[in-house]
Write a protein that holds these residues in place. Sequence first.
Motif, PDB file in Angstrom:
ATOM      1  N   PRO A   1       0.803  -1.220   0.000  1.00 39.73           N
ATOM      2  CA  PRO A   1       0.000   0.000   0.000  1.00 39.73           C
ATOM      3  C   PRO A   1       0.843   1.281   0.000  1.00 39.73           C
ATOM      4  N   ASP A   2       2.066   1.173   0.497  1.00 39.47           N
ATOM      5  CA  ASP A   2       2.948   2.344   0.536  1.00 39.47           C
ATOM      6  C   ASP A   2       3.765   2.506  -0.746  1.00 39.47           C
ATOM      7  N   GLY A   3       3.519   1.622  -1.739  1.00 41.22           N
ATOM      8  CA  GLY A   3       4.223   1.708  -3.013  1.00 41.22           C
ATOM      9  C   GLY A   3       5.546   0.967  -3.051  1.00 41.22           C
ATOM     10  N   ARG A   4       5.902   0.297  -1.972  1.00 41.49           N
ATOM     11  CA  ARG A   4       7.151  -0.479  -1.931  1.00 41.49           C
ATOM     12  C   ARG A   4       6.898  -1.923  -2.337  1.00 41.49           C
ATOM     13  N   ILE A   5       7.929  -2.518  -2.888  1.00 42.25           N
ATOM     14  CA  ILE A   5       7.838  -3.928  -3.302  1.00 42.25           C
ATOM     15  C   ILE A   5       7.884  -4.812  -2.059  1.00 42.25           C
ATOM     16  N   VAL A   6       6.955  -5.760  -1.999  1.00 40.49           N
ATOM     17  CA  VAL A   6       6.922  -6.756  -0.937  1.00 40.49           C
ATOM     18  C   VAL A   6       7.341  -8.068  -1.578  1.00 40.49           C
TER      19      VAL A   6
END
Length: 100
Positions: free
Chosen positions: A14-19
């Motif tokens: 949701p924060d735009g970072r890759i998980v």
Amino acid sequence: MGSLDPAGCDRVGPDGRIVEGTGGVDAETMSTLSVVPCVLSEAVWLTPDQQVRLLAVACVVSGIVWLLADGPGTEILHSLVARMCTTLDHCGATLGHHGR
């Protein structure tokens, strides 16, 4: 294959970072595959050609996990998995013929 889960694949949070995910493959297996590129330089008994082929095998196996987890029907229908398996066959056959 029953444990492969699209929810377990890499995704954007949701924060735009890759998980980073594993697609349903246990962490130990994915860890083994991901360490291959790091340890190949230490495998001095392998020829450079064999090292490249082992690297290809690790990448292809990891890639097949993602393909099958994301959409097995589509990937199989469009022969993506079959093409990746052809690469594995080639790498395995040529690795075994060096007599080392």
